[in-house]
Design an enzyme around this catalytic site. Sequence first.
Site, PDB file in Angstrom:
ATOM      1  N   CYS A 130      61.719 -17.183  29.162  1.00 60.20           N
ATOM      2  CA  CYS A 130      60.715 -18.007  30.385  1.00 60.20           C
ATOM      3  C   CYS A 130      59.707 -18.717  29.616  1.00 60.20           C
ATOM      4  O   CYS A 130      59.650 -19.796  29.917  1.00 60.20           O
ATOM      5  CB  CYS A 130      60.085 -17.042  31.312  1.00 60.20           C
ATOM      6  SG  CYS A 130      59.407 -15.382  30.438  1.00 60.20           S
ATOM      7  N   HIS A 243      53.450 -18.254  34.038  1.00 62.24           N
ATOM      8  CA  HIS A 243      52.886 -18.298  32.703  1.00 62.24           C
ATOM      9  C   HIS A 243      52.372 -19.610  32.232  1.00 62.24           C
ATOM     10  O   HIS A 243      52.686 -20.653  32.693  1.00 62.24           O
ATOM     11  CB  HIS A 243      54.237 -18.162  31.811  1.00 62.24           C
ATOM     12  CG  HIS A 243      54.947 -16.895  31.746  1.00 62.24           C
ATOM     13  ND1 HIS A 243      54.518 -15.947  32.339  1.00 62.24           N
ATOM     14  CD2 HIS A 243      56.106 -16.410  30.937  1.00 62.24           C
ATOM     15  CE1 HIS A 243      55.379 -14.755  32.098  1.00 62.24           C
ATOM     16  NE2 HIS A 243      56.229 -15.247  31.335  1.00 62.24           N
TER      17      HIS A 243
END
Length: 341
Positions: A130, A243
Amino acid sequence: MKKNPVVAVVGATGAVGREMLDTLLRRNFPHSEVRALASSRSAGTTVEFGSKKLTVQELTEDSFKGVDLALFSAGGSTSEKFAPCAAKAGCVVVDNSSAWRMDPAVPLVVPEVNPDDLSWHKGIIANPNCSTIQMVVVLKPLHDAARIKRVVVSTYQAVSGTGQKAIVELESQVRQLFNGQEAECKVYPHRIAFNCLPQIDVFLDNEYTKEEMKMVLETKKIMGDDSIRVTATTVRVPVFYGHSESVNIETEKKLTSKEARAILSQAPGVRVFDNPGEKIYPMPIVAAGEDDTFVGRIREDESIDNGLNMFVVADNIRKGAALNAVQIAEVLLQRDLLRVP
Ligand code: 25A
Ligand code: L14
């Protein structure tokens, strides 16, 4: 492929698996049937697929008969064991785990960056980490314009990256602490509520974590350039979704912050969100629930000749996992590559 494909989601009850199901629907991915597979623990339960409920079936070696496409997000050991069975049965696998990413025979793909690598797949395609995905969608157009020599990245990663159990752990710890109880740590090695952990995944012999080395190695493979030097520090923060990354790059050719903003505003999948005077910059609460990767705080690094700093945020469950996997499947369909050669 003429008919609409039969699609299976492996790990369908997980944080990523559920988002995969939603993403298939949201993007109208053509399908004649969608099957939900997970471990025996979840077999018989249901997961939502739009207005329908799918009954979860236990993943076995026989699960892939008649299945054209499988999206895996059930952890590395599940992928190691079952992705080859699927490919053998003629089912193309897009795998979200780290199991196959660095295998030279397996393409590692971010559709905005290296879609052409899909042409040589042999049945398994790896979906990158990710943190790597959101970084390379921003780096690629800058690399094409000015050649990136070095990247220094520090991350601020949400707990949802670890799956549903970690989302529950942060919630419970906050509740426990507000009730004067001790916070129970089951998923992470230390308390995550009101804390930051400079450890994601396990430590390796070189003193980096595995997550940090994924960012180093996967970036080179996806960008198709081993000469880019990358160093990473990955940190878990008490955020549920999204994130964040502080990214510093050194380029061969000078790029002003204005030029970088112009390049990035044309880049697919990227949204420039950068107006400091108006306090506009990317944050997890901005990117959560969105498809785009947000970039802001773009500014020249005054400590070197050709350098830039920026802040990059994306929804780790969407672009970092489920969305990227479905985008890969879309390219496979468009290019008639949804078959095991
Ligand atoms: O090894 P890796 O590649 O590094 O990946 C490790 C883990 O990271 C996640 C994913 O977790 C994976 O397990 N992951 C991987 N890549 C990711 C990425 N890029 C990523 N996360 C984010 N970004 P997950 O939670 O998303 O998914 C777990 C799913 O895997 C199924 N599974 C596990 N072992 C399996 C298996 N399926 C088949 N065979 C096996 N051997 C797992 O199914 C889940 O679907 P399950 O049956 O174990 O699911 C139980 C479900 O119960 C829910 N639940 C549990 N407690 C609660 C709860 N829900 C609400 N409240 C609770 N208190 C969970 O939703 C769980 O999914
Ligand atoms: O996909 O945040 O390699 O705990 C597995 C661990 C993604 C992040 C991967 C986490 C990672 C995940």
